[in-house]
Scaffold this motif. Structure first.
Motif, PDB file in Angstrom:
ATOM      1  N   LEU A 102      35.336   6.256 -55.083  1.00 32.93           N
ATOM      2  CA  LEU A 102      36.679   6.446 -55.674  1.00 32.93           C
ATOM      3  C   LEU A 102      37.075   7.714 -56.312  1.00 32.93           C
ATOM      4  CD1 LEU A 102      37.006   2.397 -56.635  1.00 32.93           C
ATOM      5  CD2 LEU A 102      37.755   3.669 -54.480  1.00 32.93           C
TER       6      LEU A 102
ATOM      7  N   TYR B  57      39.964  10.123 -55.668  1.00 31.86           N
ATOM      8  CA  TYR B  57      41.167  10.004 -56.482  1.00 31.86           C
ATOM      9  C   TYR B  57      40.768  11.052 -57.621  1.00 31.86           C
ATOM     10  CZ  TYR B  57      41.938   6.312 -53.182  1.00 31.86           C
ATOM     11  OH  TYR B  57      42.148   5.527 -52.032  1.00 31.86           O
TER      12      TYR B  57
ATOM     13  N   LEU C 274      38.670  -0.851 -53.262  1.00 29.24           N
ATOM     14  CA  LEU C 274      40.107  -0.934 -53.602  1.00 29.24           C
ATOM     15  C   LEU C 274      40.467  -2.514 -53.542  1.00 29.24           C
ATOM     16  CD1 LEU C 274      41.358   2.192 -51.893  1.00 29.24           C
ATOM     17  CD2 LEU C 274      41.348   1.932 -54.346  1.00 29.24           C
TER      18      LEU C 274
ATOM     19  N   GLU D  98      49.199   1.508 -52.766  1.00 28.59           N
ATOM     20  CA  GLU D  98      49.441   2.913 -53.228  1.00 28.59           C
ATOM     21  C   GLU D  98      49.452   2.710 -55.134  1.00 28.59           C
ATOM     22  OE1 GLU D  98      51.092   1.354 -50.768  1.00 28.59           O
ATOM     23  OE2 GLU D  98      50.758   2.706 -49.096  1.00 28.59           O
TER      24      GLU D  98
ATOM     25  N   GLU E  43      46.184   3.041 -56.071  1.00 34.00           N
ATOM     26  CA  GLU E  43      45.615   4.433 -55.869  1.00 34.00           C
ATOM     27  C   GLU E  43      45.991   5.308 -56.929  1.00 34.00           C
ATOM     28  OE1 GLU E  43      46.386   5.576 -51.924  1.00 34.00           O
ATOM     29  OE2 GLU E  43      44.928   3.915 -50.923  1.00 34.00           O
TER      30      GLU E  43
END
Lengths: 166, 225
Positions: free
Chosen positions: A116, A120, A148, B3, B6
């Motif tokens: 992750l 990100y 996630l 989304e 994220e």
């Protein structure tokens, strides 16, 4: 580029990555420094590769995963979510939501957290992440997907199985 | 929804990165450590060079230089483009027993402008020698000091695995033109088991430096190399 130029030019970025991975300033400095000293021993080869960051990051990530695993083997596993989750008052509350996610992130297995962070924070694509971790891109996608999902759905303990051969 | 998660992760990680400690202390510690490692490495290299210098001071054996011709001055070999310049055999890992300068260059036992034509076994290594050298044969374009033959073979150390560490080319390709100076490794006449010195005393050829060498060896005051 000399080793000194590399250290002074990239040291802060390396330490930031280490800190995002570990959330521990002391451990972050330890693994960043260890990555640099190991790199120094191979500096001629690393320079020739033309991509010192990839070499250093690989050592740094391995250092983080190793240290996290050593730590987890000497600590009692989490039986429930960190307390921040239990007091999560309102999904619409951004601050509380972030606190909740931070707690979940802390409970993720080191490889899942690394995926992750590299996706990100470092903005690496799955192929690059796979290369750094020594796994396949499909494994990266699977790990990221499970992590996630755990972050999105969990009000329970986070369980993300690590299977580097998936 | 995905989304949103994220985006939250990006924001969280970006925030964490901003809270990372400053790297200056870690950088300094790392560079101090690297400097210590360099010093250890240089000390080790210095031992090797001191051993070589000591060996050179030992008078002795008077064979080993392959020479041919005593009179003729060969036509210069065309060197092509002088895209390689500067000293070879020098690096941060090398501690020099003498610093390259006009007076120290003039003190060398031999000096010439030559074009490498072959690499062979050492002409000066003794069993157990700490310097492992290769014998490089040059077609001599011009002698500045210490010889007169068409060709000469001198030892150069650092070839092979250690070559890059010590700044030598891994292999001197045929046709590489160098300015070479050095000493008889174990003493004696200038070209007795001759060994090229590093630290600026052996360099890639360029016309300007060749002029400076010529002046240094012909003029008592010498031009600064």
């Amino acid at each position: 580029m000399t080793f000194e130029e590399y250290v002074t030019g990239r040291g802060q970025a390396l330490l930031r990555l280490a800190y995002v991975l570990t959330s521990d300033p002391y451990l972050a400095q330890d693994i960043a420094q260890e990555a640099l000293t190991k790199t120094y021993r191979q500096w001629a080869k690393v320079q020739k590769s033309g991509n010192p960051d990839a070499y250093v990051n690989r050592i740094l990530i391995n250092g983080y995963i190793d240290s996290a695993r050593r730590k987890s083997s000497t600590e009692t596993p989490l039986q429930s979510l960190p307390e921040t989750a239990a007091v999560w008052p309102d999904p619409a509350d951004e601050v509380a939501n972030r606190l909740h996610i931070r707690g979940l992130l802390a409970a993720l297995p080191p490889r899942a957290r690394t995926v992750l962070v590299l996706r990100y924070y470092a903005d690496l694509d799955d192929a690059s992440i796979a290369d750094l971790l020594g796994v396949t891109a499909s494994n990266v996608r699977a790990t990221a997907s499970r992590a996630l999902a755990a972050l999105r759905d969990s009000k329970d303990p986070v369980i993300v199985e690590e299977n580097p051969h998936a | 929804m995905p989304e949103q998660t994220e985006a939250q992760l990006r924001a969280i990680f970006a925030d964490e990165a901003q809270n990372a400690p400053p790297s200056s202390a870690m950088e300094q510690e790392t560079l101090d450590w690297a400097n210590t490692q360099d010093k250890k490495k240089r000390a080790s290299t210095r031992l090797v060079l001191v051993a070589a210098a000591t060996a050179m001071a030992v008078a002795g054996i008077s064979i080993g230089v392959a020479r041919s011709g005593d009179q003729a001055v060969p036509a210069p070999v065309v060197a092509g483009q002088y895209d390689m310049q500067g000293p070879i055999g020098s690096s941060s890992a090398t501690s020099c027993v003498e610093e390259y300068s006009s007076p120290t260059l003039k003190d060398r036992a031999f000096a010439f402008d030559g074009t490498a034509i072959a690499i062979g076994p050492s002409i000066s290594d003794k069993p157990g020698a700490r310097l492992t050298t290769s014998g490089v044969t040059f077609q001599v374009n011009e002698w500045f000091k210490g010889g007169s033959g068409d060709t000469v073979t001198v030892d150069m150390w650092g070839f092979g695995a250690a070559s890059e560490e010590y700044g030598w080319p891994r292999k001197v390709p045929e046709g590489t033109r160098l300015l070479v100076s050095g000493e008889p490794r174990w003493g004696g006449s200038p070209l007795d088991q001759a060994i090229a010195w590093p630290c600026g005393f052996t360099r890639y050829y360029d016309p300007q430096t060749a002029d400076q060498w010529r002046a240094a060896f012909s003029n008592k005051d010498g031009a600064a190399p």
